[in-house]
Design a protein around this motif. Sequence first.
Motif, PDB file in Angstrom:
ATOM      1  N   HIS A  35      48.464   0.194 -52.731  1.00  0.00           N
ATOM      2  CA  HIS A  35      48.571   1.358 -51.844  1.00  0.00           C
ATOM      3  C   HIS A  35      47.422   1.420 -50.841  1.00  0.00           C
ATOM      4  CE1 HIS A  35      45.438   4.072 -53.446  1.00  0.00           C
ATOM      5  NE2 HIS A  35      45.721   3.516 -54.612  1.00  0.00           N
ATOM      6  N   GLU A  38      46.949  -1.877 -45.668  1.00  0.00           N
ATOM      7  CA  GLU A  38      47.550  -1.319 -44.464  1.00  0.00           C
ATOM      8  C   GLU A  38      48.956  -1.875 -44.256  1.00  0.00           C
ATOM      9  OE1 GLU A  38      45.004  -1.818 -41.103  1.00  0.00           O
ATOM     10  OE2 GLU A  38      43.267  -1.041 -42.171  1.00  0.00           O
ATOM     11  N   ASP A  39      49.815  -1.053 -43.685  1.00  0.00           N
ATOM     12  CA  ASP A  39      51.179  -1.481 -43.408  1.00  0.00           C
ATOM     13  C   ASP A  39      51.208  -2.720 -42.514  1.00  0.00           C
ATOM     14  OD1 ASP A  39      52.185   0.554 -44.940  1.00  0.00           O
ATOM     15  OD2 ASP A  39      52.807   1.811 -43.257  1.00  0.00           O
ATOM     16  N   ASP A  40      50.298  -2.797 -41.565  1.00  0.00           N
ATOM     17  CA  ASP A  40      50.267  -3.962 -40.672  1.00  0.00           C
ATOM     18  C   ASP A  40      50.053  -5.253 -41.449  1.00  0.00           C
ATOM     19  OD1 ASP A  40      50.645  -2.336 -38.493  1.00  0.00           O
ATOM     20  OD2 ASP A  40      48.562  -2.389 -37.843  1.00  0.00           O
ATOM     21  N   TYR A  43      53.200  -6.004 -43.389  1.00  0.00           N
ATOM     22  CA  TYR A  43      54.236  -6.496 -42.484  1.00  0.00           C
ATOM     23  C   TYR A  43      54.018  -7.978 -42.185  1.00  0.00           C
ATOM     24  CZ  TYR A  43      57.280  -6.941 -38.468  1.00  0.00           C
ATOM     25  OH  TYR A  43      58.256  -7.362 -37.616  1.00  0.00           O
ATOM     26  N   CYS A  62      56.709  -5.239 -50.712  1.00  0.00           N
ATOM     27  CA  CYS A  62      56.544  -5.108 -49.260  1.00  0.00           C
ATOM     28  C   CYS A  62      57.829  -4.589 -48.616  1.00  0.00           C
ATOM     29  CB  CYS A  62      56.159  -6.446 -48.632  1.00  0.00           C
ATOM     30  SG  CYS A  62      54.506  -7.028 -49.035  1.00  0.00           S
ATOM     31  N   ARG A  65      58.217  -0.869 -49.411  1.00  0.00           N
ATOM     32  CA  ARG A  65      57.222  -0.027 -48.743  1.00  0.00           C
ATOM     33  C   ARG A  65      57.425   0.003 -47.232  1.00  0.00           C
ATOM     34  NH1 ARG A  65      50.801  -0.396 -49.317  1.00  0.00           N
ATOM     35  NH2 ARG A  65      50.351   0.424 -47.260  1.00  0.00           N
ATOM     36  N   LEU A  66      57.894  -1.091 -46.678  1.00  0.00           N
ATOM     37  CA  LEU A  66      58.049  -1.171 -45.222  1.00  0.00           C
ATOM     38  C   LEU A  66      59.405  -0.691 -44.741  1.00  0.00           C
ATOM     39  CD1 LEU A  66      56.367  -4.618 -44.661  1.00  0.00           C
ATOM     40  CD2 LEU A  66      55.401  -2.363 -44.153  1.00  0.00           C
ATOM     41  N   TYR A  69      59.066   1.368 -41.834  1.00  0.00           N
ATOM     42  CA  TYR A  69      58.108   0.859 -40.847  1.00  0.00           C
ATOM     43  C   TYR A  69      58.766   0.843 -39.477  1.00  0.00           C
ATOM     44  CZ  TYR A  69      54.085  -2.079 -39.518  1.00  0.00           C
ATOM     45  OH  TYR A  69      52.938  -2.578 -38.972  1.00  0.00           O
ATOM     46  N   SER A  73      55.394   0.547 -34.586  1.00  0.00           N
ATOM     47  CA  SER A  73      54.300   0.002 -35.380  1.00  0.00           C
ATOM     48  C   SER A  73      54.299  -1.517 -35.326  1.00  0.00           C
ATOM     49  CB  SER A  73      54.398   0.455 -36.830  1.00  0.00           C
ATOM     50  OG  SER A  73      54.228   1.837 -36.924  1.00  0.00           O
TER      51      SER A  73
END
Length: 90
Positions: A35, A38-40, A43, A62, A65-66, A69, A73
């Motif tokens: 958690h 970072e999403d980046d 990704y 992934c 969670r994405l 997204y 982003s």
Amino acid sequence: MTDEIDTPTAKDLDKASFTDDSIMPFGKYRGQKMHQLEDDYLYWLFNEPWLSSSFPAIYDYCEARLEGYSEESKEDYYEVMVNDSYIWSG
């Protein structure tokens, strides 16, 4: 007693399911809870061709969670990667 983190093998990870509290077992963020990533970064990791076959549990995490997204982003991510020369060659 050591502070080292045991890195599970791909076979171990294949049996596991990753949650927000799971520990990232490799790479730049090794040892951090999922958690915290970072999403980046997720990704980028999600789009690496080796991830789904080598670490399917992390790939599934992934993907989940994405799910939300945004395209914006994704565009921001690529702009930073290109402009800051973070793209790896090889």
